[in-house]
Design a protein around this motif. Structure first.
Motif, mmCIF file in Angstrom:
data_model
loop_
_atom_site.group_PDB
_atom_site.id
_atom_site.type_symbol
_atom_site.label_atom_id
_atom_site.label_comp_id
_atom_site.label_asym_id
_atom_site.label_seq_id
_atom_site.Cartn_x
_atom_site.Cartn_y
_atom_site.Cartn_z
ATOM 1 N N ILE A 62 63.769 -2.105 48.836
ATOM 2 C CA ILE A 62 64.340 -0.764 48.952
ATOM 3 C C ILE A 62 63.892 0.117 50.031
ATOM 4 O O ILE A 62 62.558 0.014 50.232
ATOM 5 C CB ILE A 62 64.191 0.103 47.661
ATOM 6 N N ASN A 63 64.418 1.044 50.588
ATOM 7 C CA ASN A 63 63.917 2.003 51.450
ATOM 8 C C ASN A 63 63.540 3.472 50.901
ATOM 9 O O ASN A 63 64.120 3.490 49.749
ATOM 10 C CB ASN A 63 64.942 2.463 52.605
ATOM 11 N N PHE A 64 62.411 3.762 51.223
ATOM 12 C CA PHE A 64 62.035 5.092 50.738
ATOM 13 C C PHE A 64 62.213 5.898 52.025
ATOM 14 O O PHE A 64 61.254 5.873 52.946
ATOM 15 C CB PHE A 64 60.517 4.935 50.118
ATOM 16 N N VAL A 65 62.934 7.184 51.694
ATOM 17 C CA VAL A 65 63.068 8.122 52.593
ATOM 18 C C VAL A 65 62.503 9.467 52.292
ATOM 19 O O VAL A 65 62.743 9.686 51.181
ATOM 20 C CB VAL A 65 64.546 8.096 53.212
ATOM 21 N N MET A 66 61.578 10.140 53.134
ATOM 22 C CA MET A 66 61.308 11.378 52.559
ATOM 23 C C MET A 66 61.890 12.613 53.514
ATOM 24 O O MET A 66 61.449 12.223 54.910
ATOM 25 C CB MET A 66 59.698 11.379 52.485
ATOM 26 N N LEU A 67 62.395 13.641 53.168
ATOM 27 C CA LEU A 67 62.926 14.721 53.841
ATOM 28 C C LEU A 67 62.210 15.853 53.463
ATOM 29 O O LEU A 67 62.681 16.150 52.500
ATOM 30 C CB LEU A 67 64.471 14.555 54.035
ATOM 31 N N ASN A 68 61.538 16.665 54.484
ATOM 32 C CA ASN A 68 60.859 17.835 54.222
ATOM 33 C C ASN A 68 62.069 18.986 54.202
ATOM 34 O O ASN A 68 62.567 19.179 55.229
ATOM 35 C CB ASN A 68 59.866 18.176 55.187
ATOM 36 N N VAL A 69 62.322 19.729 53.150
ATOM 37 C CA VAL A 69 63.411 20.622 53.114
ATOM 38 C C VAL A 69 62.814 22.004 53.857
ATOM 39 O O VAL A 69 63.712 22.675 54.329
ATOM 40 C CB VAL A 69 63.511 21.192 51.757
ATOM 41 N N ASP A 70 61.639 22.091 54.607
ATOM 42 C CA ASP A 70 61.268 23.080 55.158
ATOM 43 C C ASP A 70 61.504 22.769 56.806
ATOM 44 O O ASP A 70 61.143 23.687 57.623
ATOM 45 C CB ASP A 70 59.879 23.249 55.113
ATOM 46 N N LEU A 85 51.484 13.825 50.766
ATOM 47 C CA LEU A 85 52.993 13.974 51.189
ATOM 48 C C LEU A 85 53.309 13.510 52.492
ATOM 49 O O LEU A 85 54.188 13.049 52.973
ATOM 50 C CB LEU A 85 53.666 15.241 50.442
ATOM 51 N N GLU A 86 52.358 14.481 53.305
ATOM 52 C CA GLU A 86 52.908 14.150 54.986
ATOM 53 C C GLU A 86 52.654 12.800 55.065
ATOM 54 O O GLU A 86 53.363 12.304 56.063
ATOM 55 C CB GLU A 86 51.830 15.195 55.598
ATOM 56 N N SER A 87 51.429 12.144 54.754
ATOM 57 C CA SER A 87 51.204 10.651 55.331
ATOM 58 C C SER A 87 52.197 9.989 54.683
ATOM 59 O O SER A 87 52.579 8.878 55.425
ATOM 60 C CB SER A 87 49.959 10.461 54.934
ATOM 61 N N GLN A 88 52.755 10.026 53.548
ATOM 62 C CA GLN A 88 53.863 9.051 52.863
ATOM 63 C C GLN A 88 55.092 9.492 53.796
ATOM 64 O O GLN A 88 55.791 8.497 54.087
ATOM 65 C CB GLN A 88 54.045 9.581 51.512
ATOM 66 N N ALA A 89 55.402 10.737 54.261
ATOM 67 C CA ALA A 89 56.478 11.020 54.960
ATOM 68 C C ALA A 89 56.380 10.313 56.302
ATOM 69 O O ALA A 89 57.780 9.793 56.560
ATOM 70 C CB ALA A 89 56.686 12.379 55.109
ATOM 71 N N GLN A 90 55.510 10.275 56.902
ATOM 72 C CA GLN A 90 55.279 9.569 58.188
ATOM 73 C C GLN A 90 55.418 8.198 57.949
ATOM 74 O O GLN A 90 55.891 7.431 58.769
ATOM 75 C CB GLN A 90 54.061 9.817 58.637
ATOM 76 N N ALA A 91 55.086 7.460 56.770
ATOM 77 C CA ALA A 91 55.123 6.169 56.693
ATOM 78 C C ALA A 91 56.492 5.746 56.273
ATOM 79 O O ALA A 91 57.064 4.572 55.853
ATOM 80 C CB ALA A 91 54.132 5.634 55.916
ATOM 81 N N ALA A 92 57.319 6.734 55.817
ATOM 82 C CA ALA A 92 58.798 6.532 55.322
ATOM 83 C C ALA A 92 59.608 5.974 56.332
ATOM 84 O O ALA A 92 59.668 6.055 57.428
ATOM 85 C CB ALA A 92 59.408 7.745 54.674
ATOM 86 N N THR A 93 60.845 5.125 55.654
ATOM 87 C CA THR A 93 61.861 4.758 56.404
ATOM 88 C C THR A 93 62.595 5.832 57.176
ATOM 89 O O THR A 93 62.758 6.662 56.469
ATOM 90 C CB THR A 93 62.601 3.903 55.743
ATOM 91 N N PRO A 94 62.953 5.888 58.269
ATOM 92 C CA PRO A 94 63.664 7.059 58.895
ATOM 93 C C PRO A 94 65.144 6.780 58.332
ATOM 94 O O PRO A 94 65.800 5.398 58.014
ATOM 95 C CB PRO A 94 63.876 6.540 60.278
ATOM 96 N N ILE A 95 65.791 7.871 57.722
ATOM 97 C CA ILE A 95 67.158 7.982 57.352
ATOM 98 C C ILE A 95 68.080 7.131 57.957
ATOM 99 O O ILE A 95 69.139 6.501 57.448
ATOM 100 C CB ILE A 95 67.581 9.416 56.698
ATOM 101 N N LEU A 128 66.022 5.402 48.203
ATOM 102 C CA LEU A 128 65.679 6.508 47.390
ATOM 103 C C LEU A 128 65.353 7.562 48.426
ATOM 104 O O LEU A 128 64.489 7.277 48.995
ATOM 105 C CB LEU A 128 64.638 5.980 46.566
ATOM 106 N N THR A 129 65.823 8.482 48.665
ATOM 107 C CA THR A 129 65.738 9.650 49.329
ATOM 108 C C THR A 129 65.085 10.699 48.662
ATOM 109 O O THR A 129 65.780 11.145 47.643
ATOM 110 C CB THR A 129 66.768 10.054 50.032
#
Length: 183
Positions: free
Chosen positions: A89-97, A39-49, A60-61
């Motif tokens: 498509i953009n893939f954005v990942m935002l950690n709620v913590d 999850l962390e590696s995917q978040a680092q590779a994700a598109t910034p919001i 897709l966020t």
């Protein structure tokens, strides 16, 4: 006496063999628990919001947490979607913590994770999905988002009217809901 020695050797060999097997099982058990890492590696590779909302592609966020078992379970499937649709498509990942994402958490009313927000190419949130989703459902929603169609498996969202409570209404009977009572 040699029979007792042989029995002890067999018992000790079995114990040693069981210990080796258990050690190997524990080792591989820890190796497979990489959900939060992936999850962390995917978040680092994700598109910034910030970029995703301005680059003209639908987005897709995913709101997630490293400790979320549903997020971990969906990680491999979402990684496959990201590979397949990376150019569309953009893939954005935002950690709620992470308190950094509190404005987005409040804006999209995130109250459970994983929480997916589908955003069209103009930056408008058009639908949401909450909880673990089957891969076929996620793919159908992504394809519909790319094709500018209604998402088949997401709760649609849209503009709502602002509610303005009437002022100076009789409140003697709470069941009247502000209606004037004829006497």
């Amino acid at each position: 006496m040699s029979e007792v020695v042989n029995v002890n050797r067999i018992r000790n060999s079995l114990i040693a063999f069981a210990a080796i097997i258990l050690s190997i099982a524990i080792f591989f058990g820890f190796q497979t628990q990489t959900g939060s890492l992936s999850l962390e590696s995917q978040a680092q590779a994700a598109t910034p919001i910030e970029l995703a909302l301005k680059n003209g592609l639908p987005t897709l966020t995913e709101f997630y947490a490293n400790w979320c078992t549903s997020c971990q379970a969906m990680a491999p499937e979402l990684a496959q979607l990201k590979q397949k649709y990376a150019n569309s498509i953009n893939f954005v990942m935002l950690n709620v913590d992470n308190n950094k994402w509190l404005p987005e958490i409040l804006r999209y009313r995130v109250d459970g994770i994983p929480h997916f927000v589908f955003i069209n190419d103009t930056g408008e949130a058009i639908a949401q999905a909450i909880g673990e989703q089957p891969p076929s459902v996620m793919e159908a929603n992504v394809e519909a988002l790319i094709a500018h169609q209604t998402l088949p498996y997401a709760d649609s969202t849209g503009q709502t009217s602002e509610f303005n409570a009437p002022i100076n209404t009789p409140s003697s009977d709470p069941r009247s809901h502000g209606a004037q009572v004829q006497s």
